[in-house]
Design a protein around this motif. Structure first.
Motif, PDB file in Angstrom:
ATOM      1  N   SER A 696      -5.165  -2.814 -12.331  1.00 14.05           N
ATOM      2  CA  SER A 696      -5.358  -3.128 -13.752  1.00 14.05           C
ATOM      3  C   SER A 696      -4.936  -4.556 -14.070  1.00 14.05           C
ATOM      4  O   SER A 696      -5.446  -5.170 -15.003  1.00 14.05           O
ATOM      5  N   SER A 697      -3.996  -5.107 -13.297  1.00 14.05           N
ATOM      6  CA  SER A 697      -3.526  -6.474 -13.575  1.00 14.05           C
ATOM      7  C   SER A 697      -4.636  -7.503 -13.382  1.00 14.05           C
ATOM      8  O   SER A 697      -4.591  -8.584 -13.971  1.00 14.05           O
ATOM      9  N   ASP A 698      -5.658  -7.186 -12.572  1.00 19.38           N
ATOM     10  CA  ASP A 698      -6.756  -8.130 -12.341  1.00 19.38           C
ATOM     11  C   ASP A 698      -7.541  -8.404 -13.612  1.00 19.38           C
ATOM     12  O   ASP A 698      -7.654  -9.545 -14.079  1.00 19.38           O
ATOM     13  N   TYR A 699      -8.104  -7.344 -14.187  1.00 19.96           N
ATOM     14  CA  TYR A 699      -8.980  -7.546 -15.341  1.00 19.96           C
ATOM     15  C   TYR A 699      -8.194  -7.728 -16.637  1.00 19.96           C
ATOM     16  O   TYR A 699      -8.634  -8.420 -17.553  1.00 19.96           O
ATOM     17  N   ARG A 736      -3.530 -15.024  -7.742  1.00 19.27           N
ATOM     18  CA  ARG A 736      -4.062 -15.631  -6.517  1.00 19.27           C
ATOM     19  C   ARG A 736      -5.521 -15.243  -6.301  1.00 19.27           C
ATOM     20  O   ARG A 736      -6.307 -16.008  -5.747  1.00 19.27           O
ATOM     21  N   VAL A 737      -5.900 -14.029  -6.735  1.00 11.93           N
ATOM     22  CA  VAL A 737      -7.305 -13.637  -6.654  1.00 11.93           C
ATOM     23  C   VAL A 737      -8.133 -14.453  -7.645  1.00 11.93           C
ATOM     24  O   VAL A 737      -9.198 -14.977  -7.304  1.00 11.93           O
ATOM     25  N   LEU A 738      -7.623 -14.579  -8.874  1.00 14.42           N
ATOM     26  CA  LEU A 738      -8.387 -15.253  -9.928  1.00 14.42           C
ATOM     27  C   LEU A 738      -8.525 -16.754  -9.685  1.00 14.42           C
ATOM     28  O   LEU A 738      -9.537 -17.362 -10.074  1.00 14.42           O
ATOM     29  N   ASP A 739      -7.517 -17.364  -9.041  1.00 15.96           N
ATOM     30  CA  ASP A 739      -7.686 -18.792  -8.732  1.00 15.96           C
ATOM     31  C   ASP A 739      -8.204 -18.990  -7.312  1.00 15.96           C
ATOM     32  O   ASP A 739      -8.275 -20.113  -6.810  1.00 15.96           O
ATOM     33  N   GLN A 740      -8.559 -17.894  -6.665  1.00 18.34           N
ATOM     34  CA  GLN A 740      -9.216 -17.840  -5.359  1.00 18.34           C
ATOM     35  C   GLN A 740      -8.331 -18.276  -4.199  1.00 18.34           C
ATOM     36  O   GLN A 740      -8.801 -18.386  -3.063  1.00 18.34           O
ATOM     37  N   SER A 741      -7.042 -18.486  -4.428  1.00 17.06           N
ATOM     38  CA  SER A 741      -6.165 -18.875  -3.322  1.00 17.06           C
ATOM     39  C   SER A 741      -5.897 -17.701  -2.380  1.00 17.06           C
ATOM     40  O   SER A 741      -5.517 -17.897  -1.224  1.00 17.06           O
ATOM     41  N   ARG A 818      -4.601  -6.445  -0.876  1.00 14.63           N
ATOM     42  CA  ARG A 818      -4.429  -6.766  -2.304  1.00 14.63           C
ATOM     43  C   ARG A 818      -3.453  -5.812  -2.978  1.00 14.63           C
ATOM     44  O   ARG A 818      -2.601  -6.217  -3.761  1.00 14.63           O
ATOM     45  N   ILE A 819      -3.602  -4.527  -2.680  1.00 16.13           N
ATOM     46  CA  ILE A 819      -2.712  -3.545  -3.305  1.00 16.13           C
ATOM     47  C   ILE A 819      -1.269  -3.760  -2.865  1.00 16.13           C
ATOM     48  O   ILE A 819      -0.333  -3.628  -3.664  1.00 16.13           O
ATOM     49  N   MET A 820      -1.069  -4.121  -1.607  1.00 17.07           N
ATOM     50  CA  MET A 820       0.282  -4.300  -1.080  1.00 17.07           C
ATOM     51  C   MET A 820       0.793  -5.722  -1.281  1.00 17.07           C
ATOM     52  O   MET A 820       1.873  -6.080  -0.810  1.00 17.07           O
ATOM     53  N   ASN A 821      -0.007  -6.552  -1.963  1.00 20.83           N
ATOM     54  CA  ASN A 821       0.434  -7.893  -2.388  1.00 20.83           C
ATOM     55  C   ASN A 821       0.728  -8.838  -1.231  1.00 20.83           C
ATOM     56  O   ASN A 821       1.715  -9.577  -1.242  1.00 20.83           O
ATOM     57  N   TRP A 822      -0.143  -8.813  -0.214  1.00 15.72           N
ATOM     58  CA  TRP A 822      -0.053  -9.829   0.830  1.00 15.72           C
ATOM     59  C   TRP A 822      -0.413 -11.187   0.232  1.00 15.72           C
ATOM     60  O   TRP A 822      -1.136 -11.273  -0.772  1.00 15.72           O
ATOM     61  N   GLU A 823       0.038 -12.251   0.873  1.00 14.50           N
ATOM     62  CA  GLU A 823      -0.185 -13.594   0.339  1.00 14.50           C
ATOM     63  C   GLU A 823      -1.650 -14.008   0.408  1.00 14.50           C
ATOM     64  O   GLU A 823      -2.175 -14.650  -0.493  1.00 14.50           O
ATOM     65  N   LYS A 824      -2.303 -13.665   1.508  1.00 22.35           N
ATOM     66  CA  LYS A 824      -3.685 -14.098   1.749  1.00 22.35           C
ATOM     67  C   LYS A 824      -4.526 -12.928   2.243  1.00 22.35           C
ATOM     68  O   LYS A 824      -4.010 -11.915   2.710  1.00 22.35           O
ATOM     69  N   ASP A 825      -5.826 -13.116   2.150  1.00 20.35           N
ATOM     70  CA  ASP A 825      -6.747 -12.127   2.718  1.00 20.35           C
ATOM     71  C   ASP A 825      -6.822 -12.341   4.220  1.00 20.35           C
ATOM     72  O   ASP A 825      -7.532 -13.221   4.704  1.00 20.35           O
ATOM     73  N   GLU A 826      -6.077 -11.557   4.965  1.00 19.75           N
ATOM     74  CA  GLU A 826      -6.070 -11.638   6.422  1.00 19.75           C
ATOM     75  C   GLU A 826      -6.813 -10.447   7.031  1.00 19.75           C
ATOM     76  O   GLU A 826      -6.584 -10.070   8.175  1.00 19.75           O
ATOM     77  N   SER A 827      -7.712  -9.853   6.253  1.00 19.57           N
ATOM     78  CA  SER A 827      -8.368  -8.620   6.699  1.00 19.57           C
ATOM     79  C   SER A 827      -9.130  -8.803   8.000  1.00 19.57           C
ATOM     80  O   SER A 827      -9.237  -7.864   8.808  1.00 19.57           O
ATOM     81  N   SER A 828      -9.637 -10.001   8.257  1.00 19.16           N
ATOM     82  CA  SER A 828     -10.419 -10.218   9.479  1.00 19.16           C
ATOM     83  C   SER A 828      -9.549 -10.204  10.717  1.00 19.16           C
ATOM     84  O   SER A 828     -10.065 -10.106  11.846  1.00 19.16           O
ATOM     85  N   THR A 829      -8.224 -10.290  10.548  1.00 20.46           N
ATOM     86  CA  THR A 829      -7.321 -10.283  11.701  1.00 20.46           C
ATOM     87  C   THR A 829      -6.527  -8.978  11.808  1.00 20.46           C
ATOM     88  O   THR A 829      -5.701  -8.824  12.696  1.00 20.46           O
ATOM     89  N   VAL A 830      -6.788  -8.041  10.891  1.00 21.86           N
ATOM     90  CA  VAL A 830      -6.054  -6.780  10.931  1.00 21.86           C
ATOM     91  C   VAL A 830      -6.569  -5.891  12.067  1.00 21.86           C
ATOM     92  O   VAL A 830      -5.802  -5.241  12.769  1.00 21.86           O
ATOM     93  N   TYR A 831      -7.869  -5.868  12.275  1.00 22.25           N
ATOM     94  CA  TYR A 831      -8.491  -5.024  13.297  1.00 22.25           C
ATOM     95  C   TYR A 831      -7.975  -3.591  13.160  1.00 22.25           C
ATOM     96  O   TYR A 831      -8.072  -2.984  12.119  1.00 22.25           O
ATOM     97  N   GLY A 832      -7.390  -3.042  14.230  1.00 22.20           N
ATOM     98  CA  GLY A 832      -6.926  -1.660  14.155  1.00 22.20           C
ATOM     99  C   GLY A 832      -5.634  -1.513  13.387  1.00 22.20           C
ATOM    100  O   GLY A 832      -5.408  -0.481  12.743  1.00 22.20           O
ATOM    101  N   TYR A 833      -4.758  -2.527  13.449  1.00 24.04           N
ATOM    102  CA  TYR A 833      -3.480  -2.458  12.732  1.00 24.04           C
ATOM    103  C   TYR A 833      -2.839  -3.845  12.712  1.00 24.04           C
ATOM    104  O   TYR A 833      -3.199  -4.725  13.501  1.00 24.04           O
ATOM    105  N   LYS A 834      -1.898  -4.024  11.815  1.00 24.67           N
ATOM    106  CA  LYS A 834      -1.156  -5.275  11.750  1.00 24.67           C
ATOM    107  C   LYS A 834       0.127  -5.048  10.978  1.00 24.67           C
ATOM    108  O   LYS A 834       0.112  -4.453   9.904  1.00 24.67           O
TER     109      LYS A 834
END
Length: 956
Positions: A696-699, A736-741, A818-834
């Motif tokens: 909800s904080s996004d919109y 950070r999402v809204l300013d795209q960082s 995003r839900i867990m409030n990581w600093e950056k979108d590192e989803s491409s490096t999560v693979y099976g786990y991180k």
């Protein structure tokens, strides 16, 4: 064995001693009730599907209650799972025919006890080392399993437990003293059986729809729910000065009676009823004569090929006759005060149009069950967008306006490994082997009532004729009707079915609508589903209530048809085109309210799953058709929220095809650009990143910044006043999402420049100048407000207004970060786990592709619903720091989050199954097939995986 005992101790401790325990085990005692969220039947089915054998001891069984389990018992028979049912003839409740249905269960032995006052209600399910029991108030009846107020307890006990030993001992003792159910026993029982008076009363109460009462020599109709609500709405429509209205109501809900009741309350001087069939015309006139019983018979007349009662006060006309210019010109355009168009979706035809535009009544009513048509005419526009009332199949069933049904999706006949498909030859469709198979399945699932009166739909005329002949040769009297048969011939055959002289009518699409045969107690579909509309129409042929049945059996023979995905669309009434919705519908044991049930044999269900997986539900044609239907309904260009409010396509499906909704409108509607390129990119950003409603904080942040600039502290305060579940960390992530960082680099090419500016380390936070300028454009502003409203809706409905992970909801890797409030979108490096930021997400694709590399073919598997065998990535050992961190995750205060999807075809989203923890001493070094090192370990689920989700994920 030790794990099971520990689990039982945990479960019983939580159930009987301390409900605050976090890890509950898999066997916590549970109260089973029937309400909006759950019912007893679901648990019975879940336990049946998991057990190795079962014992049921119940006094009362109905055909309908037994029908709700038949498909599941059939699947158990295929797996070699057997059971016992112990019942009686206590109070003469159980009918002879029900006992005959019990004899059809090949894997179930049935016995009857003569113990006086036998009133047991118990279900025992045997597993490898334990037993589950359901004990309480529910007999094996549809009402007890799905509707009635019931109290039952589900609990589990070790095989060595004293309680289960006593229960099984009592069952076996009674079993050994009981009589086996045989055809001979049933024949003797039939001689002495007398239906109970109380059952007759209940049967009468089920027929309240349109029940006719004699009061002071006048006939009074007792309206059903639909009729009461529709009559009130029509009265209000006329009071507002409107002269047209549309009623949308499921087949069999009583539209004709409702219109007659409205005519009675409107009191027109002259009235016209327009219909496309003389058979329906006759039925409609009879209904009106009952409602308007104070009118003389001479007041009613027909205008058809054989009747010309043009001076009748209440005139019932076929469109074929009335549309002739020489006929309708005999009337002044204002002759009739009130006109009803039955099956109003047909009004696109020229014959209807001539009548519609010639006459000028004070009020005009259209009635239809299926307003969504593919022709050019907009039926909603035709009736000035005045939908006075709408009730579809699901609500009509819930309101008990229609006869309940038990739907069975069964696999069509398979010969030499080949099942029926769209290209099957006639000789295969009508082969002797397939005919015998059809007779076997239709007999197994049966029908309600004493005499089979069924309707069979096939795909070809020659198939109908040949099947009718072969079924008749097998002793099942059957007649084929096709479009080439005269109306007189059709009427004669329909009457034969009603009288019980024949058992089946076979047709192609002849009886999709407009045919009223309440006596039908079985509908058989022997063709692929080409349209969800036609599917519901054909299903509806059996849904009219009748004294000869308590429910209707619907048997759908499912072959290898490309359009099998339309089955869950039709049965659920969900037109979102959201594949997850349809998968969930198929795994839900009780998707319909009331006593109706939907059941699939396992092979048939897998065919539907395969169809859903392979179907492209965001095809341009589908999106354009959905857009046009919604536009037709509301009379203007719809917003994305309109798609939801009109039960149409999920906006997410549309946005999977287009960057944003305005792009769709530019290409398919307006054919021109209405906003700037940068404005379009901003809409793309909101459509891809915010409209999901993840937090909800996004919109809410954007909505506040539209009003004024904020500091970080004031922003947090205002957001928390609106939603106490928002944390300061959530706000930082949203910014950070809204300013795209937060996002990956390079997305500005797709999203445009950020829509907010943050200055002086958060002292000043506001919208960018470009975004403010975009909001000055009315087109952009409309889209912006629509997207904000949609974000609110999605957050409330999909995430239950929570900013944290919701159990069994689906998330992508990026969603988790995003839900867990990581600093950056590192989803491409999560693979099976991180492991990072004191979180450890594990993402598992349960069924890997056959061609997957052996280095990544990890064999992660559930050992049961609360224990997961998990593999680390390759080149890891027990000495690896990464592995040590997993083993000691609790000491490191690093929760493990488990996400699983069935296969890659499910897309990028995974079911969140809850948290897990490492099971002591379970980690072991192992080797992959090609020799690389890996570590395996067992993880205990904090919450056992829900039955339906577990089955869906694990079963191939």
């Amino acid at each position: 064995m030790e794990n099971l005992i520990d689990d039982l101790k945990l479960s019983l401790h939580k159930g009987f001693i301390d409900r605050s325990l976090v890890h509950q085990g898999h066997h916590v005692p549970k109260l089973l009730i029937n309400n909006e969220e759950e019912n007893v039947l679901s648990t019975v089915i879940d336990e049946l599907q998991k057990c190795q054998s079962f014992m049921i001891s119940v006094a009362f069984i109905t055909e309908s209650g037994l029908a709700s389990l038949k498909a599941h018992l059939y699947d158990l028979a295929q797996k070699g799972v057997k059971g016992k049912i112990l019942t009686s003839n206590y109070l003469g409740f159980n009918t002879p025919k029900m006992y005959e249905e019990l004899l059809k269960l090949d894997n179930v032995e049935v016995r009857l006890t003569e113990v006086p006052g036998f009133h047991a209600k118990g279900y025992i399910f045997e597993h490898d080392q334990f037993s589950s029991l359901i004990v309480g108030s529910s007999n094996l009846t549809s009402n007890a399993l799905k509707v009635n107020y019931e109290h039952n307890i589900l609990f589990s006990t070790h095989q060595n437990g004293d309680l289960v030993h006593r229960v099984k001992h009592q069952f076996n003792e009674l079993w050994n003293q009981s009589t086996s159910l045989t055809p001979e026993w049933i024949a003797e029982y039939r001689k002495i059986y007398e239906p109970q008076t109380v059952k007759d009363i209940f049967a009468e109460s089920r027929l309240q729809t349109n029940l006719i009462h004699r009061v002071d020599e006048a006939v009074q109709i007792q309206p059903n729910l639909m009729q009461v609500e529709a009559l009130k709405s029509l009265k209000e429509v006329r009071a507002q000065g409107e002269d047209k209205a549309l009623i949308i109501s499921a087949t069999g809900t009583g539209k004709t009676i409702m219109s007659a009741l409205d005519v009675r309350q409107a009191e027109p001087k002259r009235f016209l009823f327009v219909v496309h069939s003389e058979t329906i015309l006759n039925d409609a006139m009879k209904a009106y004569q009952k409602v308007l019983a104070t009118e003389p018979t001479s007041a009613f007349g027909k205008l058809s090929g054989t009747h010309k009662d043009i001076n009748a006060k209440y005139l019932f006309a076929t469109v074929q006759t009335l549309s002739k210019e020489a006929i309708y010109h005999q009337f002044d355009p204002t002759t009739f005060d009130y006109i009803v168009f039955d099956e109003a979706h047909r009004s696109a035809a020229d014959t209807y149009q001539r009548i519609f535009h010639y006459f000028q009544p004070k009020f005009m009513l259209g009635m239809t069950a299926t307003p969504e048509r593919t022709d050019d005419l907009n039926i909603f526009e035709q009736f000035d967008y005045n939908v006075a009332y709408e009730i579809r199949l699901q609500k009509a069933l819930e309101s008990e306006i229609l006869c309940p049904f038990h739907y069975f999706g069964v696999s069509d006949y398979i010969q030499d490994g080949i099942s029926v498909d769209d290209n099957s030859q006639l000789r295969y469709l009508t082969s002797e082997e397939r005919v015998k198979y059809i007779l076997d399945r239709t007999d197994y699932y049966g029908y309600s009532g004493d005499t089979l009166k069924g309707l069979i739909f096939v795909s070809r005329k020659n198939e109908a004729v040949e099947l009718a002949e072969k079924l008749t040769n097998h002793g099942i009297a059957t007649v084929a009707l096709t479009g080439s048969d005269s109306q007189q011939r059709r009427n004669e055959v329909i009457q034969q079915l009603k009288d019980g002289d024949i058992n089946y009518i076979i047709t192609v699409d002849l009886f999709n609508e407009g045919i009223d045969i309440p006596e039908i107690n079985q509908v058989v579909m022997l063709r692929g589903t080409q349209s969800s509309i036609i599917f519901v129409q054909q299903l509806g042929r059996g849904l009219r209530k009748s004294a000869n049945k308590d429910y209707v059996t619907v048997i759908d023979f499912i072959g290898n048809y490309k359009n099998n995905y339309l089955i869950p669309i039709a049965l659920s009434g969900d037109h979102s085109h959201n594949k997850d919705n349809y998968r969930k519908f198929l795994t839900d044991n009780a998707p319909l309210k009331g006593v109706s049930t939907i059941n699939f044999e396992e092979v048939a269900k897998n065919k539907v799953f395969e169809s859903i997986q392979s179907a492209t539900l965001n095809e341009m044609k589908m999106i354009v058709e959905a857009y046009q239907n919604v536009k037709n309904r509301i009379g203007s260009i719809p917003t994305l929220m309109d798609f939801i409010e009109q039960n149409s396509i999920d906006p997410a499906v549309l946005l999977s095809k287009f960057a944003n909704y305005e792009e769709f409108l530019e290409k398919k509607v307006h054919k021109q650009k209405r906003i700037t390129e940068d404005a379009s990119k901003n809409l793309t950003f909101m459509s891809k990143e915010l409209v999901q409603g993840l937090k909800s904080s996004d919109y809410m942040t954007i909505e506040l910044l539209v009003e004024q600039d904020e500091s970080f502290d004031s922003l947090v305060q205002k957001l928390q006043e609106k939603d106490s579940g928002i944390s300061e960390a959530d706000v930082r992530t949203s910014l950070r999402v809204l300013d795209q960082s937060f996002l990956k680099a390079g997305l500005d090419k797709q999203y445009g420049p950020p829509i907010i500016n943050i200055r002086q380390n958060g002292k000043y936070i506001g919208l960018s100048e470009q975004f403010k300028n975009n909001l000055e454009n009315d087109v952009f502003r409309t889209h912006f407000e629509d997207l904000m409203q949609l974000s609110h809706y999605k957050h409330l409905n999909d995430y239950h207004n929570s900013n944290r992970l919701v159990l069994y909801h689906k998330y992508s890797r990026k969603d988790f970060l995003r839900i867990m409030n990581w600093e950056k979108d590192e989803s491409s490096t999560v693979y099976g786990y991180k492991q990072k930021y004191q979180t450890l997400p594990i993402f598992i694709t349960y069924h890997k592709k056959e061609d997957i590399s052996e280095t990544t073919a990890y064999e992660d598997e559930f050992l049961n619903q609360d224990e997961l065998k998990w593999f680390t990535r390759s080149n890891r050992s027990l000495k690896s720091p990464e592995v040590k961190n997993v083993i000691h995750h609790q000491a490191l205060n690093t929760p493990i989050y488990i996400f699983v999807k069935k296969e890659d075809a499910d897309g990028k989203n995974f079911y969140y199954l809850g948290n897990a923890h490492y099971m002591k001493d379970s980690a072991q070094d192992a080797k992959m097939p090609e020799g690389k090192n890996v570590v395996t370990m067992h993880l205990a689920m904090e919450t056992p995986v829900r039955d339906d989700v577990y089955r869906y994920l694990v079963e191939k």
